[in-house]
Scaffold this active site. Structure first.
Site, PDB file in Angstrom:
ATOM      1  N   GLU A 188       0.836  -1.197   0.000  1.00  0.00           N
ATOM      2  CA  GLU A 188       0.000   0.000   0.000  1.00  0.00           C
ATOM      3  C   GLU A 188       0.873   1.249   0.000  1.00  0.00           C
ATOM      4  O   GLU A 188       2.019   1.221   0.459  1.00  0.00           O
ATOM      5  CB  GLU A 188      -0.885   0.034   1.249  1.00  0.00           C
ATOM      6  CG  GLU A 188      -1.969  -1.005   1.279  1.00  0.00           C
ATOM      7  CD  GLU A 188      -2.836  -0.882   2.527  1.00  0.00           C
ATOM      8  OE1 GLU A 188      -3.938  -1.439   2.512  1.00  0.00           O
ATOM      9  OE2 GLU A 188      -2.412  -0.229   3.502  1.00  0.00           O
ATOM     10  N   HIS A 208       5.155  -0.034  14.672  1.00  0.00           N
ATOM     11  CA  HIS A 208       3.787  -0.362  14.254  1.00  0.00           C
ATOM     12  C   HIS A 208       2.980  -1.016  15.396  1.00  0.00           C
ATOM     13  O   HIS A 208       1.913  -1.565  15.137  1.00  0.00           O
ATOM     14  CB  HIS A 208       3.775  -1.275  13.026  1.00  0.00           C
ATOM     15  CG  HIS A 208       4.556  -0.725  11.880  1.00  0.00           C
ATOM     16  ND1 HIS A 208       4.187   0.407  11.203  1.00  0.00           N
ATOM     17  CD2 HIS A 208       5.710  -1.149  11.301  1.00  0.00           C
ATOM     18  CE1 HIS A 208       5.071   0.667  10.248  1.00  0.00           C
ATOM     19  NE2 HIS A 208       5.997  -0.263  10.291  1.00  0.00           N
ATOM     20  N   ARG A 249     -11.948  -9.650  17.122  1.00  0.00           N
ATOM     21  CA  ARG A 249     -11.711 -10.051  18.506  1.00  0.00           C
ATOM     22  C   ARG A 249     -11.826  -8.825  19.391  1.00  0.00           C
ATOM     23  O   ARG A 249     -12.002  -7.699  18.912  1.00  0.00           O
ATOM     24  CB  ARG A 249     -10.310 -10.631  18.646  1.00  0.00           C
ATOM     25  CG  ARG A 249      -9.208  -9.706  18.117  1.00  0.00           C
ATOM     26  CD  ARG A 249      -7.822 -10.229  18.393  1.00  0.00           C
ATOM     27  NE  ARG A 249      -6.797  -9.534  17.640  1.00  0.00           N
ATOM     28  CZ  ARG A 249      -6.273  -8.354  17.953  1.00  0.00           C
ATOM     29  NH1 ARG A 249      -6.724  -7.694  19.020  1.00  0.00           N
ATOM     30  NH2 ARG A 249      -5.320  -7.803  17.223  1.00  0.00           N
TER      31      ARG A 249
END
Length: 670
Positions: free
Chosen positions: A200, A235, A292
């Site tokens: 991306e 990240h 989740r």
């Protein structure tokens, strides 16, 4: 409601689920590895069953074995927590086949959203905005490079089955693409068993905003507002807050409705998080959906007065959602800080060791009061206690520290106060870094983006400062007072420590060291509890006033100083005015050492596995060149050459396990 559930996880989330289950009168079964035999989650559950050795692949990831334990113990459902099997569609299907309720979404929803590329294709059909990129199945390296070149750099490589920041690489220029792709795929296959990646465009100064959604099996779905998770390192999230600063009601509704639409498109049931990447101008793009409960769910609980684990249990049991969208309300502001065993000054390298001393700020029970809508100011979710070890096998999180305030400024003040009271001895932590982050102008003024830490690196990692006289005085006071306590037989003149001398007084040199340097002070004895301290030609009066446990109070000149000093052998941990100083007594060379290049040695910074060897015996290397790659704590760490030189010998091969401090290779500098 269920009468018994099995919790297929460990650490703080297992303790968190057990707490809500107990409140609802539900019995709990814990599973544990050999490394977790004495873990907190084992003791807080009603039953506990050993499932295998320490590595997760041989214990917590053994779905068949966990299902067998659930059936053998009479559990009716399995709560997967997060991580491990929580987003494993095969495990959810196996639970259903075994007649067990999987406390999470249906397997079909996990399938649909478990692959980042498939999820993006689904969102594209639903006309949800997407970041430009390639999300297809062609994984040929040359093809992916061509796609990246067409997108324009920088680009972001992401493991399609990934999460938690693992299997992600930013590539700034074409010549770095192939190496980054190989590293990304290695980490992806080791963490998720799938090396598929997507490419991306990497947005500059984006914000990471996620929407908490909840759906039941009757077709109802709501969003419980948003969380801002922009502050990240490697990240992985460091700070999370709710609501997102600067969020307008119009934008909140637009993102919330988009998230609900995404959940309904896959027939979602249970708790989920739809994550968006947002530009500073307010535009946003779908990033992924985590099927989740999230690590940062407590901030949502703090601002809504709800227990999301209770909602999970009720929805899994077939009940309707407890509230409709129009009944949900925001109340105040909440911030979560992740307390990690890691060393921010060394690239956030995880720290292995034992929590030899642990003091936390006063906190109430884990959840807000849903009846009064009055949240607690401080909440701590943790899966460890004093005396527990942080091992190399699992995530190095010590706790989640969550605070609430009537507004963001109040929450910031509460977080600063709580961090100042958090004291840990035994391993490195990120507490000092979090304090600087909270106090920094960028975060305090909500100037947020995912590159905040890198942008403000110099402010967040300031140069080391010499130890203050107050810090040295507190360490010296504890040392000297402890010596006074060991007098022994008072009739033995050799046992006295008052420093008495005929017609003179004892002048004693004490040497301390820390990472900033070495310090020599002199103390002139007046009595067992009073001295004159000399430092750099300046004279101070010093008196030991009081000690209780680790608490210490001294008088330095005309000032009374209160703090905490914890002694660990010859290391003194001084906690004073919210700061943590570490001093080594009588060993000024303890932190100096010598560079690895001087001895031609390169050693493992922590326990781990060799996953790549990038050089051969006899190779010439330049300073900073990557030599080999270790995997530890599910992350890759590159070992680089500390100087120009020649590789003399390689001591390990790919696949070898190494211990902390092990010599990895030898080379001749120059």
């Amino acid at each position: 409601m269920f009468s018994k559930i099995l919790i297929a996880n460990r650490g703080e989330i297992a303790c968190r689920v057990a707490e809500t289950a107990r409140k609802l009168g539900i019995k709990t079964v814990a599973v544990y590895s050999e490394a977790d035999a004495q873990a907190k989650h084992v003791t807080v559950c009603d039953e506990a069953v050993l499932i295998g050795p320490a590595p997760a692949k041989e214990s917590y990831l053994l779905g068949d074995k966990i299902i067998a334990v659930a059936l053998a113990t009479g559990a009716q459902a399995i709560h997967p927590g997060y991580g491990f099997l929580s987003e494993n569609a095969g495990f959810a299907e196996a639970c259903a086949k075994a007649g067990l309720v999987f406390i999470g979404p249906p397997a079909s929803a996990i399938h649909a959203m478990g692959s980042k590329s498939a999820a993006k294709a689904l969102m594209e059909k639903a006309k949800v905005p997407l970041v430009p990129g390639y999300h297809g199945d062609n994984q040929d390296a040359d093809f992916l490079q061509k796609e990246a070149d067409g997108i324009s750099y920088p680009v972001l490589l992401k493991a399609s089955a990934g999460g938690g920041g693992k299997g992600m690489r930013i590539v700034d220029k074409p010549e770095d693409f192939k190496a980054a792709l190989a590293s990304c795929k290695r980490e992806a296959i080791n963490s998720f068993g799938d090396d598929k990646v997507l490419v991306e465009r990497y947005l500059t100064r984006p914000r990471h905003i996620e929407i908490q959604v909840f759906a039941d099996s009757h077709g109802e779905c709501v969003y419980l507002f948003e969380r801002d998770c922009s502050v990240q390192r490697r990240h992985q999230k460091v700070l999370e807050e709710a609501p997102a600063p600067g969020m307008s009601e119009e934008r909140r509704r637009a993102m919330g409705e988009a998230a609900v639409a995404a959940a309904k498109a896959v027939g979602y049931v249970g708790a989920g998080t739809v994550e968006f990447i947002a530009n500073q101008d307010g535009s946003f793009y779908f990033m992924e959906m985590n099927t989740r409960l999230q690590v940062e769910h407590p901030v949502t609980e703090m601002i809504t007065g709800l227990d999301l684990v209770e909602w999970q249990l009720r929805v899994a049991f077939g009940e309707h959602l407890p509230l409709r969208q129009e009944q949900l309300q925001l109340n105040g502001h909440a911030i979560e800080a992740r307390i990690y065993a890691e060393n921010p000054e060394k690239g956030f390298l995880p720290s292995i060791g034992t929590l030899r001393y642990l003091h936390t700020p006063p906190a109430v029970h884990f959840r807000v009061d849903s009846h009064t809508q009055t949240p607690a100011a401080v909440r701590i979710d943790s899966g460890v206690r004093e005396g527990d070890a942080i091992s190399p096998f699992y995530d190095p999180m010590i706790a989640k520290l969550i605070v609430w305030g009537k507004n963001r400024n109040a929450a910031l003040a509460n977080m600063a106060a709580a961090l100042a009271q958090y004291r840990i001895v035994g391993l490195a932590t990120n507490i000092g870094f979090l304090q600087r982050l909270i106090a920094g102008q960028a975060f305090s003024t909500a100037d947020l983006d995912t590159g905040l830490i890198e942008r403000h690196h110099d402010a967040l990692f300031p140069a080391l400062q010499p130890a203050s006289t107050a810090t040295l005085a507190m360490a010296a006071s504890l040392l000297l007072s402890q010596e006074a306590e060991r007098v022994g037989d008072s009739n033995n003149p050799w046992a006295h420590t008052s420093g008495w001398r005929m017609n003179s007084s004892l002048l004693r040199a004490l040497q301390f060291a820390d990472e900033a340097g070495a310090y020599q002070i002199h103390v002139e004895y007046r009595s067992d509890r009073q001295w004159t301290l000399h430092r750099d030609g300046v004279q101070h009066t010093l008196r030991f006033d009081k000690q209780g446990a680790a608490d210490l109070r001294i008088t330095l000149d005309d000032s009374t100083l209160a703090g905490n000093v914890v002694r660990d052998a010859d290391t003194f941990h001084v906690f004073h005015q919210g700061r943590h100083a570490v001093l080594t007594w009588d060993d000024p060379l303890a932190h100096a050492g010598h560079s690895e290049s001087e001895g031609g040695r390169l050693t493992a910074p922590m326990p781990g596995k060799i996953v790549a060897v990038l050089v051969e015996k006899g190779h010439s290397v330049t300073k900073g060149a990557p030599l080999l790659i270790m995997e530890a704590m599910k992350m890759e760490h590159t070992i680089a050459a500390p100087a120009d030189g020649v590789i003399d010998e390689l001591l390990y091969v790919v696949g070898d396990q190494v211990t902390e401090g092990a010599q990895l290779l030898a080379f001749t500098p120059g």
